[in-house]
Scaffold this active site. Sequence first.
Site, mmCIF file in Angstrom:
data_model
loop_
_atom_site.group_PDB
_atom_site.id
_atom_site.type_symbol
_atom_site.label_atom_id
_atom_site.label_comp_id
_atom_site.label_asym_id
_atom_site.label_seq_id
_atom_site.Cartn_x
_atom_site.Cartn_y
_atom_site.Cartn_z
ATOM 1 C CB SER A 8 -2.972 -1.696 -3.636
ATOM 2 O OG SER A 8 -3.974 -1.222 -2.749
ATOM 3 C CG HIS A 33 -4.083 0.492 -7.419
ATOM 4 N ND1 HIS A 33 -4.640 0.548 -8.678
ATOM 5 C CD2 HIS A 33 -5.043 -0.003 -6.596
ATOM 6 C CE1 HIS A 33 -5.892 0.099 -8.623
ATOM 7 N NE2 HIS A 33 -6.165 -0.236 -7.374
ATOM 8 C CG ASP A 35 -7.449 0.284 -3.918
ATOM 9 O OD1 ASP A 35 -7.961 0.063 -5.020
ATOM 10 O OD2 ASP A 35 -6.414 -0.283 -3.515
ATOM 11 C CG MET A 37 -12.623 1.480 -1.029
ATOM 12 S SD MET A 37 -12.316 0.080 0.051
ATOM 13 C CE MET A 37 -11.043 -0.764 -0.886
ATOM 14 C CG HIS A 66 -9.776 0.907 -8.187
ATOM 15 N ND1 HIS A 66 -9.564 -0.335 -7.598
ATOM 16 C CD2 HIS A 66 -11.003 0.829 -8.769
ATOM 17 C CE1 HIS A 66 -10.610 -1.099 -7.806
ATOM 18 N NE2 HIS A 66 -11.510 -0.426 -8.496
ATOM 19 C CG MET A 68 -13.577 0.303 -5.732
ATOM 20 S SD MET A 68 -12.498 -0.678 -4.684
ATOM 21 C CE MET A 68 -11.092 0.422 -4.601
ATOM 22 C CG MET A 137 -12.470 -5.109 -9.740
ATOM 23 S SD MET A 137 -11.004 -4.299 -9.072
ATOM 24 C CE MET A 137 -10.892 -5.058 -7.443
ATOM 25 N N GLY A 142 -13.326 -3.948 -2.238
ATOM 26 C CA GLY A 142 -13.699 -3.477 -0.903
ATOM 27 C C GLY A 142 -12.619 -3.702 0.135
ATOM 28 C CG PHE A 143 -12.686 -5.812 2.495
ATOM 29 C CD1 PHE A 143 -12.733 -5.077 3.678
ATOM 30 C CD2 PHE A 143 -13.886 -6.162 1.869
ATOM 31 C CE1 PHE A 143 -13.957 -4.700 4.226
ATOM 32 C CE2 PHE A 143 -15.111 -5.794 2.417
ATOM 33 C CZ PHE A 143 -15.146 -5.060 3.595
ATOM 34 N N GLY A 144 -8.418 -5.302 0.955
ATOM 35 C CA GLY A 144 -7.154 -5.906 0.547
ATOM 36 C C GLY A 144 -7.049 -7.301 1.139
ATOM 37 N N GLY A 145 -6.067 -8.055 0.691
ATOM 38 C CA GLY A 145 -5.757 -9.336 1.310
ATOM 39 C C GLY A 145 -6.705 -10.481 0.998
ATOM 40 C CG ASP A 175 -7.134 -4.044 -7.864
ATOM 41 O OD1 ASP A 175 -6.451 -4.522 -6.943
ATOM 42 O OD2 ASP A 175 -7.789 -2.985 -7.761
ATOM 43 N N GLY A 197 -1.233 -5.434 -3.165
ATOM 44 C CA GLY A 197 -1.272 -4.757 -1.868
ATOM 45 C C GLY A 197 -0.567 -5.590 -0.814
#
Length: 216
Positions: A8, A33, A35, A37, A66, A68, A137, A142-145, A175, A197
């Site tokens: 990601s 990937h 993302d 948003m 992806h 969102m 999911m 909304g957020f990585g990590g 994901d 990611g």
Amino acid sequence: MKPIIAPSLLSADFNNLSNEIEMLNKSNADWIHLDVMDGVFVPNISFGIPVIKSIREISKKPLDTHLMIVQPERYIKTFKEAGSDMLTVHWEACTHLHRTIAQIKEEDMLAGVALNPHTPVSGLEDIIQDVDLVLIMSVNPGFGGQKFIPRSLHRISQLREIIERNKSNALIEVDGGVNTDNIADIIRAGADAVVAGNAIFKAENCEDIITQLKQA
Ligand code: DX5
Ligand code: ZN
């Protein structure tokens, strides 16, 4: 079968994006990937069409986008033109999911549907034969990590059962919070593909981690 690895880009160094893509081109990654948003469907805003177009110019790997965003059906053609090979929309964002999936396929992209952690996988029963990919999911988008939600493993097995029973060819992609410690469990539960990611881009040697994930 080795898992499909989709790094990601959200966790990549945006100051150094072309080098990050070159690294992915050389690596054992299968897809990239992306993302997207909108600050409405999810609290965060990431990147959009011009960035994807630039990535397309240098990426040798298929682009797994992806979305969102709310009303994703408004942008199907746009993401095709930007260079997406796969387009995944959220179950929760689509009033006419069946039609949206058909429109994605008409644009010659693989059509995916993503499920938030609270959305029952049984809701896919009547659409599973039409989709190419289901994105489970394993964090709230909304957020990585973020940390992998353990219940996701059960959801992956449930979905595998629905796919087999309906003789669907849909791939299961997972994901959020995937790393070298939990990928074996994720694959064992029935996943075909994983997004990662932070596990990749915050590592000292990104290519090594991709190879390790691939060997799970
Ligand atoms: C979350 C995104 C993910 C995220 C994964 O909303 O859909 O693709 O970037 O990042 P990690 O692997 O760090 O959880
Ligand atoms: Zn994602």
